[in-house]
Write an enzyme that holds these catalytic residues in place. Structure first.
Site, short mmCIF file in Angstrom:
data_model
loop_
_atom_site.label_atom_id
_atom_site.label_comp_id
_atom_site.label_asym_id
_atom_site.label_seq_id
_atom_site.Cartn_x
_atom_site.Cartn_y
_atom_site.Cartn_z
N ASP A 160 -50.33 -23.37 -38.22
CA ASP A 160 -50.93 -22.04 -38.07
C ASP A 160 -49.97 -21.08 -37.37
O ASP A 160 -49.14 -21.51 -36.56
CB ASP A 160 -52.22 -22.22 -37.24
N GLY B 246 -59.90 -14.47 -30.64
CA GLY B 246 -60.54 -14.75 -29.36
C GLY B 246 -61.91 -14.11 -29.27
O GLY B 246 -62.57 -13.88 -30.27
N GLY C 263 -59.79 -15.13 -36.59
CA GLY C 263 -60.68 -14.55 -35.59
C GLY C 263 -62.15 -14.77 -35.92
O GLY C 263 -62.98 -13.90 -35.70
N VAL D 223 -60.91 -21.01 -37.21
CA VAL D 223 -61.81 -21.10 -36.05
C VAL D 223 -61.10 -21.86 -34.93
O VAL D 223 -60.69 -23.00 -35.10
CB VAL D 223 -63.12 -21.85 -36.40
O1 G3H Z 1 -55.60 -18.86 -36.33
C1 G3H Z 1 -56.58 -19.12 -35.64
C2 G3H Z 1 -57.72 -18.21 -35.57
O2 G3H Z 1 -57.45 -16.99 -36.03
C3 G3H Z 1 -58.67 -18.41 -34.49
O3 G3H Z 1 -59.39 -17.31 -34.08
O4 G3H Z 1 -59.98 -18.14 -31.81
O5 G3H Z 1 -61.01 -16.11 -32.75
O6 G3H Z 1 -61.59 -18.35 -33.70
P1 G3H Z 1 -60.56 -17.49 -33.02
ZN ZN Z 2 -55.31 -16.55 -36.23
#
Ligand code: G3H
Ligand code: ZN
Length: 282
Positions: free
Chosen positions: A80, A179, A207, A229
């Site tokens: 990622d 976040g 996100g 997530v």
């Molecule tokens: O790449 C990972 C995500 O975009 C996680 O986003 O922490 O808001 O779920 P999040």
């Molecule tokens: Zn991300």
């Protein structure tokens, strides 16, 4: 069973559902995602951020690959948010199914050049590539992007970007935030529909933690095939571990680990239900 990410996303796109990509850092996280996916008879993606890779090394990738190989449902392993060519090369060597070449912090032309180079590298290994156009605000992997620096994905630019980089999936910025959402989320669904019309490949929404259920369902209907997530899993696990340690007279490590696994399974199970991937493993 390990299945290429590209295959999971294309199947989701044809079936008009989405696959969850869950960030993992530990054995507990991996167990939580795999067991919840198996319970839901759902495909899923185990994804690793550069900071987690820095700490866990290629052993973390090996753990995810072995967990995926022995799982009763189709899983892939994804790198990622990576803006380092060396780290992408290392992760491909270690066997990840796909990578995210993250040039979102660069001006358009440099993002395009970096992404195309990484796409060529991954394709030379038979692997697929996700990239991001536009920039999310919020915090991820120790980096915080201020709202003023964030920018939304332009549909016309997205068409050029996808055409010239050859990426397999595009992460879009439509008001989503990494976040915690400090204000009620506002997603630009018209923009999402316009992007989907123009690019013709699976779209990715980052996100996802904290997004209302109805927004997730609507995004699936408009062509989002992969949801990232992280925060919801991380905080569920850490909160449960903290509560266990605060309450246990004689804390046991394995008990604490099990408490974390059980806690992180809940957001995975509920998200899989929302994404529509439950029962899609066969
Ligand atoms: O790449 C990972 C995500 O975009 C996680 O986003 O922490 O808001 O779920 P999040
Ligand atoms: Zn991300």
């Amino acid at each position: 069973m390990i299945v290429p990410t590209e295959q999971l996303l294309q199947h989701a796109r044809q079936g008009r559902y989405a696959v969850g990509a869950f960030n993992v850092y530990t054995l507990e996280g991996v167990r939580a995602v795999v067991s919840a996916a198996e319970e839901s008879n759902s495909p899923a993606i185990l994804q690793i951020l550069p900071k987690a890779l820095e700490l866990g090394g290629t052993a973390l990738i090996a753990l995810c690959l072995e967990a995926a190989r022995t799982a009763g449902v189709p899983l892939s392993v994804h790198l990622d948010h990576c803006s380092s060519a060396d780290t992408i090369d290392k992760a491909l060597d270690a066997g990840v199914s796909s990578i995210m070449a993250d040039g979102s912090g660069l001006p358009f032309d440099r993002n395009l050049a970096f992404t195309r180079r990484m796409a060529d590298l991954a394709k030379s290994r038979g692997k697929s590539v996700e990239a991001e156009l536009g920039r999310l605000s919020g915090s991820e992997d120790g980096m915080t992007i201020d709202r003023r620096e964030a920018c939304l994905t332009d549909p016309a630019q997205a068409e050029v970007f996808v055409g010239q980089t050859g990426v397999h999936a595009l992460a879009v910025c439509i008001g989503n935030v990494h976040g915690v959402y400090h204000a009620p989320p506002l997603l630009d669904f018209e923009r999402l529909a316009a992007i989907a019309d123009r690019v013709g490949i699976p779209l990715v929404l980052h996100g996802t933690s904290g997004l209302p259920d109805a927004m997730i369902t609507r995004a699936v209907a408009l062509g989002v095939c992969k949801f990232n997530v992280n925060t919801e899993l991380r905080s569920a696990g850490m909160d449960a571990a903290a509560a266990y340690l605060a309450g246990a007279h004689k804390p046991e490590l394995v008990e604490r680990m099990q408490v974390e696994v059980n806690a992180m399974r809940q957001p995975v199970l509920s998200k899989i239900g929302l994404f529509g991937s439950a029962g899609k493993a066969s």
